[in-house]
Write a protein that holds these residues in place. Structure first.
Motif, PDB file in Angstrom:
ATOM      1  N   LYS A  18       0.748   5.284   1.006  1.00 45.31           N
ATOM      2  CA  LYS A  18       0.244   5.909   1.298  1.00 45.31           C
ATOM      3  C   LYS A  18       0.050   7.614   0.601  1.00 45.31           C
ATOM      4  CE  LYS A  18       0.970   4.188   5.956  1.00 45.31           C
ATOM      5  NZ  LYS A  18       0.872   4.189   7.465  1.00 45.31           N
ATOM      6  N   SER A  34      -4.883   6.504   0.162  1.00 43.51           N
ATOM      7  CA  SER A  34      -4.112   5.483  -0.106  1.00 43.51           C
ATOM      8  C   SER A  34      -4.476   4.322  -1.280  1.00 43.51           C
ATOM      9  CB  SER A  34      -3.385   4.358   1.196  1.00 43.51           C
ATOM     10  OG  SER A  34      -4.308   3.857   1.428  1.00 43.51           O
ATOM     11  N   THR A  50       0.755  -0.900  -0.552  1.00 46.25           N
ATOM     12  CA  THR A  50       0.158   0.277  -0.070  1.00 46.25           C
ATOM     13  C   THR A  50       0.761   1.005  -0.110  1.00 46.25           C
ATOM     14  OG1 THR A  50      -2.103  -0.874   1.097  1.00 46.25           O
ATOM     15  CG2 THR A  50      -1.989   1.180   1.206  1.00 46.25           C
TER      16      THR A  50
END
Length: 302
Positions: free
Chosen positions: A50, A57, A48
């Motif tokens: 950010k 995200s 993921t």
């Protein structure tokens, strides 16, 4: 209805569409210019990213819904695995990739701040004519030659009134262009996702080719080339509505059309391979003879 701009008078070659994974060739070419190699390994695993500006995200996923562990860049590009492409773009930076894209022929991308990491998966609109220029640059070993539909003009007696001379300019290191072309022609490397007998394979001929599919199958692409020909195929609905997933996929939508056209062009002609430019080093790496831009051959522990 010819006057219906959504379905009638519509020129797909100059329309604004999403390129899907066909745009990845720019990300990978830029990576080679920045010290990565075809044998550099990268992890294909959940990740993921950010946002730095407070936005949502971003968690990219692969087309097949699976994760493949450790991959070389050759495997990741040949099989069009999404997560490695996003990781590569994060390492090089979106502005750097966009700068190279413009050099290679993309005319629709403006302010780099408008785009995020999803651009490497085809989230930014392009024209088919621009994509032909990008792939033509790879076919020409890094030399960009702008498209020109009129090559020669003659009068009624056959006298040449005007003849266009191809004027190119080198916009990318020929060694990087060669390695990308070699990866895209590697049928064995892409067999993991596409199989050994897909429409991307032209029997007895070396042809570099890449597919692309946008969200909800609105755009399906196959673009491939030899040193003499570039063929770009797009399949979709003029009004940008999604296609039926059961009728079209990345390998069944545009690829069979591309296969028929390219086969007809190279049929009964000798196999035309990309010539190896100077300062390319070859050495065994991960079970194959790999190509490296000189001075990067020791960046990987083979």
């Amino acid at each position: 209805d010819y006057n219906d701009s959504n379905g009638g008078n519509y020129n797909a070659t100059t329309a604004i569409r999403q390129p899907g994974s066909s745009i990845k060739v720019i990300t990978y070419a830029n990576a080679l210019l920045k010290g990565f190699t075809a044998s550099t390994t990268i992890q294909d695993q959940p990740i993921t990213f950010k946002s730095t500006d407070g936005g949502p995200s971003y968690s990219p996923v692969n087309y097949d819904g699976r994760f493949h562990g450790t991959l070389t860049l050759r495997q990741a590009l040949a099989n069009s695995i999404n997560i490695p492409a996003v990781k590569l773009l994060e390492a090089q930076g979106v502005p750097s990739m966009i700068e190279l894209a413009k050099k290679m022929g993309i005319t629709t991308w403006e302010d780099p701040n408008k785009y995020g990491l999803a651009i490497t998966l085809g989230a930014a609109d392009v024209k088919m004519t621009d994509m032909a220029a990008v792939y033509g640059t790879l076919a020409n070993r890094g030399e960009r030659i702008d498209l020109n539909p009129i090559l020669e003009t003659k009068d009624s007696k056959g006298n040449t009134l005007e003849k266009k001379q191809a004027e190119g300019r080198v916009v990318i290191d020929p060694r990087a262009a060669f390695i990308i072309s070699d990866i895209l022609s590697d049928n064995q490397a892409r067999a993991m996702e596409f199989g050994a007998n897909s429409p991307l394979n032209i029997s007895s001929h070396t042809v570099s080719v890449k597919t692309g599919t946008s969200d909800n199958k609105r755009d399906i692409w196959t673009i491939g080339y030899t040193p003499s020909y570039v063929v770009a195929v797009w399949v979709g609905n003029n009004d940008n509505s999604p296609m039926n997933p059961s009728l079209a996929s990345g390998i069944t939508g545009a690829a069979p059309i591309w296969h028929e056209i390219m086969t007809s062009l190279v049929l009964n002609k000798p196999d035309e391979k990309q010539s190896i430019p100077p300062d390319i080093i070859t050495k065994p790496c991960f079970g194959r003879i790999e190509y490296f831009i000189k001075d990067t051959e020791n960046f990987v522990n083979c």
